[in-house]
Design an enzyme around this catalytic site. Structure first.
Site, PDB file in Angstrom:
ATOM      1  N   LYS A  46     -53.105 -28.867  13.924  1.00 36.13           N
ATOM      2  CA  LYS A  46     -52.222 -29.874  14.540  1.00 36.13           C
ATOM      3  C   LYS A  46     -52.830 -30.486  15.794  1.00 36.13           C
ATOM      4  CE  LYS A  46     -49.434 -30.582  12.399  1.00 36.13           C
ATOM      5  NZ  LYS A  46     -49.580 -31.364  11.115  1.00 36.13           N
ATOM      6  N   SER A  47     -54.139 -30.688  15.747  1.00 39.02           N
ATOM      7  CA  SER A  47     -54.846 -31.294  16.880  1.00 39.02           C
ATOM      8  C   SER A  47     -55.412 -32.667  16.562  1.00 39.02           C
ATOM      9  CB  SER A  47     -55.989 -30.382  17.335  1.00 39.02           C
ATOM     10  OG  SER A  47     -55.518 -29.133  17.751  1.00 39.02           O
ATOM     11  N   GLY A  48     -55.075 -33.207  15.391  1.00 38.53           N
ATOM     12  CA  GLY A  48     -55.606 -34.502  15.007  1.00 38.53           C
ATOM     13  C   GLY A  48     -56.603 -34.430  13.871  1.00 38.53           C
ATOM     14  N   HIS A 101     -60.740 -25.216  10.346  1.00 34.23           N
ATOM     15  CA  HIS A 101     -60.067 -24.662  11.519  1.00 34.23           C
ATOM     16  C   HIS A 101     -60.760 -23.378  11.987  1.00 34.23           C
ATOM     17  CE1 HIS A 101     -56.863 -27.507  11.341  1.00 34.23           C
ATOM     18  NE2 HIS A 101     -56.196 -26.954  10.357  1.00 34.23           N
ATOM     19  N   ARG A 123     -56.390 -30.991  21.503  1.00 35.30           N
ATOM     20  CA  ARG A 123     -55.139 -31.658  21.868  1.00 35.30           C
ATOM     21  C   ARG A 123     -54.461 -30.858  22.967  1.00 35.30           C
ATOM     22  NH1 ARG A 123     -50.223 -32.989  17.563  1.00 35.30           N
ATOM     23  NH2 ARG A 123     -49.142 -34.549  18.837  1.00 35.30           N
ATOM     24  N   SER A 131     -45.970 -29.710  17.763  1.00 36.79           N
ATOM     25  CA  SER A 131     -46.338 -30.225  16.452  1.00 36.79           C
ATOM     26  C   SER A 131     -46.478 -29.094  15.439  1.00 36.79           C
ATOM     27  CB  SER A 131     -47.653 -31.005  16.556  1.00 36.79           C
ATOM     28  OG  SER A 131     -48.041 -31.510  15.300  1.00 36.79           O
ATOM     29  N   ALA A 220     -56.887 -46.742  10.794  1.00 37.67           N
ATOM     30  CA  ALA A 220     -56.675 -45.423  11.389  1.00 37.67           C
ATOM     31  C   ALA A 220     -55.536 -45.399  12.395  1.00 37.67           C
ATOM     32  CB  ALA A 220     -57.961 -44.932  12.052  1.00 37.67           C
ATOM     33  N   PHE A 222     -51.758 -44.947  13.576  1.00 38.22           N
ATOM     34  CA  PHE A 222     -50.757 -44.018  13.053  1.00 38.22           C
ATOM     35  C   PHE A 222     -49.823 -44.724  12.062  1.00 38.22           C
ATOM     36  CE2 PHE A 222     -46.862 -41.501  13.174  1.00 38.22           C
ATOM     37  CZ  PHE A 222     -47.368 -40.225  13.003  1.00 38.22           C
ATOM     38  N   MET A 225     -51.673 -45.244   8.744  1.00 35.35           N
ATOM     39  CA  MET A 225     -51.950 -43.978   8.063  1.00 35.35           C
ATOM     40  C   MET A 225     -50.702 -43.406   7.412  1.00 35.35           C
ATOM     41  SD  MET A 225     -54.691 -41.760  10.260  1.00 35.35           S
ATOM     42  CE  MET A 225     -54.414 -40.390   9.136  1.00 35.35           C
ATOM     43  N   LYS A 251     -45.251 -37.813  14.535  1.00 31.65           N
ATOM     44  CA  LYS A 251     -45.014 -38.795  15.596  1.00 31.65           C
ATOM     45  C   LYS A 251     -46.287 -39.429  16.123  1.00 31.65           C
ATOM     46  CE  LYS A 251     -40.565 -37.408  17.591  1.00 31.65           C
ATOM     47  NZ  LYS A 251     -39.882 -37.037  18.858  1.00 31.65           N
ATOM     48  N   GLY A 252     -47.323 -38.625  16.345  1.00 28.55           N
ATOM     49  CA  GLY A 252     -48.564 -39.154  16.867  1.00 28.55           C
ATOM     50  C   GLY A 252     -48.437 -39.713  18.269  1.00 28.55           C
TER      51      GLY A 252
END
Length: 293
Positions: A46-48, A101, A123, A131, A220, A222, A225, A251-252
């Site tokens: 959940k860091s992008g 990961h 993040r 997130s 790219a 949000f 995407m 949400k981004g």
């Protein structure tokens, strides 16, 4: 692998969801042959990851002319640690793209010796934990948290998939001299996506013109995407991801943690952060109009 809950197991200080991989396969990565042309996007969950996956696959789009073979970003950039019945990764044509990961100790040792590239995205951990909490509400392989406070305690103790955020970031940052690595933050990407795309292009040695970069930035965003079937992971079956509870792309934003953390939780988290990470020269943006901690 040692089960630590009904949903999680530990192996070599790393935490996996039960049933998604095996100790034998993870050990086999120590003999995984790295190619100089390989590209790895590495993150804590959940860091992008999905966002960076979209950017890199778009930059390398000319290498995937056979859209039938790789119909979406998950197939274009599969997870190193979860082969999930795919053919042996050694059979993939170069350049190979991978997401992961994993921590450095579990990655193929050859990644330190070859010219392969690693893009590590971090993040701010307050947004990260929020997130991750919402993701666990929807992802079938992970335990549904009873409350945010419960999940926060598990996050701080490393009893979540991928173990400790603090250990993960520290492990990669402290070993940065051993890898051909580019560090990015999720917040920098949000605040100036165009510059982030240019940085990634430069790192990957892809000489794209301004029009091509602008097209990548547009695809790219949000908003785009969320509606891109190749990128939004909506192709995953309902029994894996309950979309009524959350989605892969939620949400981004920066600073969403303020809608979830109590004042006491925030102050406690700040203390833990300073204790665990205060000696590193890392700076995160905690809210859109805030200052780095």
């Amino acid at each position: 692998m040692e089960n630590i809950t009904d949903y999680l197991c530990k192996y070599k200080d790393y935490v996996f969801a039960i049933g998604v991989t095996t100790a034998e396969y993870i050990d086999s990565l120590q003999n995984f042959e790295i190619r100089d042309s390989d590209v790895f996007v590495v993150t804590y969950p959940k860091s992008g990851t999905v966002w960076t996956q979209q950017i890199v696959t778009l930059i390398c789009e000319s290498d995937f002319e056979d859209s039938g073979l790789y119909p979406n970003n998950l197939e274009r950039m599969p997870w190193l640690e979860y082969r999930e019945g795919r053919p042996d990764y050694s059979l993939r044509a170069s350049p190979r793209l991978f997401a992961s990961h994993l921590t450095p100790v579990l990655m193929p040792p050859g990644l330190r010796d070859r010219r392969a590239k690693v893009i590590y995205v971090m993040r701010n951990p307050k947004d990260n934990v929020v997130s991750y909490y919402h993701f666990c509400l929807a992802w079938a392989a992970l335990e549904t948290p009873k409350s945010f406070d419960e999940f926060l305690q598990h996050f701080l103790s490393g009893q979540v998939g991928a173990a400790s955020w603090f250990d993960h970031v520290r492990a990669w940052y402290s070993r940065r001299e051993q890898y051909n690595i580019l560090f990015l933050t999720y917040e920098d990407m949000i605040m100036d996506l165009h510059t982030a795309v240019r940085k990634i292009c430069h790192f990957l040695e892809r000489d794209l013109d301004e029009a091509a970069i602008n097209r990548i930035v547009e695809k790219a965003t949000f908003k785009n995407m969320k509606t891109d079937p190749k990128a939004n992971y909506e192709f995953l079956p309902e029994d894996m991801l309950n979309r009524e509870k959350s989605t892969f792309l939620r949400k981004g934003t920066i600073g969403d943690w303020k809608n979830t953390f109590t004042v006491a939780q925030s102050e406690m988290f700040d203390c833990v952060y300073q204790e665990r990470m205060g000696d590193l020269p890392l700076k995160f943006i905690w809210e859109m109009n805030g200052q780095p901690l």
